[in-house]
Design a protein around this motif. Structure first.
Motif, short mmCIF file in Angstrom:
data_model
loop_
_atom_site.label_atom_id
_atom_site.label_comp_id
_atom_site.label_asym_id
_atom_site.label_seq_id
_atom_site.Cartn_x
_atom_site.Cartn_y
_atom_site.Cartn_z
N ARG A 124 0.82 -1.23 0.00
CA ARG A 124 0.00 0.00 0.00
C ARG A 124 0.84 1.26 0.00
O ARG A 124 1.98 1.26 0.47
CB ARG A 124 -0.83 0.05 1.30
CG ARG A 124 -2.02 -0.80 1.30
CD ARG A 124 -3.00 -0.31 2.34
NE ARG A 124 -2.66 -0.66 3.72
CZ ARG A 124 -3.24 -0.10 4.78
NH1 ARG A 124 -4.16 0.86 4.61
NH2 ARG A 124 -2.92 -0.48 6.00
N ARG A 130 -6.15 -2.05 1.95
CA ARG A 130 -5.55 -3.31 1.46
C ARG A 130 -6.33 -3.82 0.25
O ARG A 130 -5.76 -4.39 -0.67
CB ARG A 130 -5.53 -4.36 2.57
CG ARG A 130 -4.53 -4.03 3.71
CD ARG A 130 -4.59 -5.10 4.77
NE ARG A 130 -3.71 -4.87 5.91
CZ ARG A 130 -3.99 -4.07 6.94
NH1 ARG A 130 -5.14 -3.39 6.96
NH2 ARG A 130 -3.15 -3.96 7.95
N ASN A 162 -1.37 -9.21 0.40
CA ASN A 162 -2.66 -8.57 0.69
C ASN A 162 -3.52 -8.40 -0.55
O ASN A 162 -2.99 -8.37 -1.65
CB ASN A 162 -2.40 -7.18 1.30
CG ASN A 162 -2.31 -7.24 2.81
OD1 ASN A 162 -3.09 -7.93 3.46
ND2 ASN A 162 -1.34 -6.52 3.37
N LEU A 192 1.27 -10.71 12.33
CA LEU A 192 1.70 -9.34 12.64
C LEU A 192 0.67 -8.65 13.53
O LEU A 192 1.03 -7.82 14.37
CB LEU A 192 1.92 -8.55 11.33
CG LEU A 192 2.45 -7.13 11.47
CD1 LEU A 192 3.71 -7.05 12.33
CD2 LEU A 192 2.71 -6.52 10.09
N ARG A 196 1.77 -7.07 17.03
CA ARG A 196 1.45 -5.68 17.40
C ARG A 196 0.62 -5.64 18.67
O ARG A 196 0.87 -4.82 19.57
CB ARG A 196 0.65 -5.02 16.27
CG ARG A 196 1.48 -4.66 15.08
CD ARG A 196 0.62 -4.05 13.96
NE ARG A 196 1.44 -3.66 12.84
CZ ARG A 196 1.09 -3.83 11.57
NH1 ARG A 196 -0.07 -4.40 11.26
NH2 ARG A 196 1.90 -3.44 10.61
N HIS A 220 -7.62 -9.83 8.35
CA HIS A 220 -6.42 -8.96 8.38
C HIS A 220 -6.68 -7.67 7.59
O HIS A 220 -6.04 -7.42 6.57
CB HIS A 220 -5.21 -9.72 7.83
CG HIS A 220 -3.98 -8.86 7.82
ND1 HIS A 220 -3.37 -8.42 8.98
CD2 HIS A 220 -3.26 -8.32 6.80
CE1 HIS A 220 -2.33 -7.66 8.68
NE2 HIS A 220 -2.25 -7.57 7.36
N GLY A 254 -1.14 -1.33 10.59
CA GLY A 254 -0.59 -1.32 9.23
C GLY A 254 -0.60 0.08 8.65
O GLY A 254 0.40 0.54 8.07
N THR A 255 -1.71 0.79 8.85
CA THR A 255 -1.84 2.15 8.32
C THR A 255 -0.85 3.09 9.01
O THR A 255 -0.27 3.99 8.37
CB THR A 255 -3.29 2.65 8.53
OG1 THR A 255 -4.17 1.68 7.95
CG2 THR A 255 -3.52 4.00 7.88
N VAL A 258 2.31 2.55 7.13
CA VAL A 258 2.20 3.08 5.76
C VAL A 258 2.34 4.60 5.79
O VAL A 258 3.07 5.19 4.97
CB VAL A 258 0.83 2.67 5.13
CG1 VAL A 258 0.58 3.44 3.82
CG2 VAL A 258 0.79 1.17 4.87
N SER A 266 4.88 -0.43 2.98
CA SER A 266 4.21 -0.75 4.25
C SER A 266 5.17 -1.54 5.13
O SER A 266 6.37 -1.63 4.83
CB SER A 266 2.91 -1.51 3.97
OG SER A 266 3.14 -2.66 3.20
N ALA A 267 4.65 -2.12 6.19
CA ALA A 267 5.51 -2.83 7.15
C ALA A 267 6.29 -3.94 6.44
O ALA A 267 5.71 -4.76 5.73
CB ALA A 267 4.65 -3.43 8.26
O1 LIG Z 1 -0.97 -2.30 6.12
C1 LIG Z 1 -0.52 -2.86 5.10
O2 LIG Z 1 -0.82 -2.55 3.94
C2 LIG Z 1 0.43 -3.99 5.30
C3 LIG Z 1 -0.14 -4.90 6.32
O3 LIG Z 1 -0.96 -5.74 6.04
C4 LIG Z 1 0.19 -4.64 7.72
O4 LIG Z 1 1.17 -3.92 8.02
O5 LIG Z 1 -0.53 -5.16 8.57
#
Ligand SMILES: O=C([O-])CC(=O)C(=O)O
Ligand SMILES: NC(=O)C1=CN([C@@H]2O[C@H](COP(=O)(O)OP(=O)(O)OC[C@H]3O[C@@H](n4cnc5c(N)ncnc54)[C@H](O)[C@@H]3O)[C@@H](O)[C@H]2O)C=CC1
Length: 356
Positions: A124, A130, A162, A192, A196, A220, A254-255, A258, A266-267
């Motif tokens: 992203r 996503r 994704n 993830l 987190r 997710h 995730g955001t 990003v 992204s991550a």
């Molecule tokens: O946010 C994203 O696009 C990548 C992802 O899935 C995350 O970091 O959880």
């Protein structure tokens, strides 16, 4: 003293490896090393990483090269795998690393593989969801899964690309079409979210994250990521403000990355860490270790939806047992309803992509 002919041969072999006159020579040298290891060393698994040259792929490849359960590591991508492989192959750990570049080498990359990890696809940029990745990544995942169905249909698949809520149903449909679908062997990676959640909850509780275990269920993406704070270990209570803060932070983790990367993806590093934690659990399961339990997005009967993330027990056949959600509080029950609504649409979108 003159070098013995055995020593000469050894030097010739090494120099052939450093300056291979052709791929054949390189390949036979590498095969010899694999055979030596198979004779001499303890058991290990053959693992392939598809998308190995990417932001996740590179650190993931490095960390898998350090995993003692891996004996052979196949690195596949459509770009740059020779460089990544040359680099990683110099690490003095047990696994033998081999490079596969481009679609023509996909089948070789997958041959005999027991665990396939897929971080291939576009990430992203700020302002995207996503689901905005669907149009590009759906086709990539379909092609890679067709290769898996043909070359290593019994492999455990860890799918990272994704939108996971749709790519896992896509993979399932590809495998069904090929007649190779085994629901236990297809796992969407949601680790993830757990990583987190453990970190953010530990921060609030003033604990070391390694002491904390937060189940994260659903899917997710956004509201489909449902942390079960009522089931945190060690048992803990949270104020309504803490619950709101933690739920939002875990759902938007995730955001957060990003936006901080501001257009550079992204991550990747935390994801590589999470992917290796999950892949290692799958390998321990394959190895016959008992009591290996992690959250994953799998074919499921825990809700009325065909796929759902919850705790699963990993064994020799993949996700051998899928655990129910356990008792939820009112806040979590409301979250579950929201999650299911969005998940149902994402799952259907993935299924229709193959069935259309
Ligand atoms: O946010 C994203 O696009 C990548 C992802 O899935 C995350 O970091 O959880
Ligand atoms: N499940 C999860 O928790 C997470 C998933 N992701 C997802 O992982 C994916 C990869 O992310 P990054 O590594 O940051 O992206 P990236 O763009 O840095 O790397 C992707 C790699 O995939 C390769 N690739 C593209 N098409 C391919 C094909 N047909 N076959 C093989 N390889 C191909 C590219 O060449 C590139 O090396 C994205 O879809 C991202 O959204 C990212 C973070 C967390």
């Amino acid at each position: 003293m003159q070098p013995t002919s055995e020593a000469n041969q050894r030097i010739a072999r090494i120099s052939a490896h450093l300056h291979p006159p052709n791929f054949q020579m390189e390949e036979s040298f590498s095969l010899r090393r694999e055979n030596c290891r198979a004779k001499g060393a303890g058991p290990g698994f053959k693992v392939a990483i598809l998308g190995a040259a990417g932001g996740i792929g590179q650190p993931l490849s490095m960390l898998m090269k350090m995993n003692p359960l891996v004996s052979v590591l196949h690195l596949y991508d459509v770009v740059n795998t020779p460089g990544v492989t040359a680099d990683i192959s110099h690490m003095d750990t047990g696994a033998v690393v081999r490079s596969f570049l481009g679609q023509k080498q996909l089948e070789d990359a997958l041959s005999g593989v027991e665990l396939v990890i897929i971080p291939a696809g576009v990430p992203r940029k700020p302002g995207m969801t996503r689901d905005d990745l669907f149009n590009i990544n759906a086709g990539i995942v379909r092609t890679l899964c067709e290769g898996i169905a043909k070359c290593c249909p019994r492999a455990i698949v860890n799918l990272i690309s994704n939108p996971v809520n749709s790519t896992v149903p896509i993979a399932a449909e590809v495998f069904k079409k090929a007649g190779t679908y085994d629901p236990k062997r297809l796992l969407g990676v949601t680790m993830l979210d757990v990583v987190r959640a453990n970190t953010f909850v530990a921060e609030v509780l003033g604990l070391d994250p390694r002491q904390v275990d937060v189940p994260v269920v659903g899917g997710h993406a956004g509201v489909t990521i449902l942390p079960l704070l009522s089931q945190v270990k060690p048992p803990s209570t949270f104020t309504p403000q803490e619950t709101d803060y933690l739920t939002a932070r875990i759902q938007n983790g995730g955001t957060e990355v990003v936006e901080a990367k501001a257009g550079a993806g992204s991550a990747t590093l935390s994801m590589a860490y999470a992917a290796v934690k999950f892949a290692d659990a799958c390998l321990r399961g394959l190895n016959g270790d008992q009591g290996v339990i992690e959250c994953a997005f799998v074919d499921s009967q825990v809700t009325e939806l065909p796929f759902f993330a919850s705790k699963v027990r990993l064994g020799r056949n993949g996700a051998e047992e899928i655990f129910p959600l356990g008792p939820l509080n009112e806040y979590e029950r409301a979250g579950l309803e929201k999650a299911k609504k969005e998940l149902a649409e994402s799952i259907q979108k993935g299924v229709s992509f193959i069935k259309k």
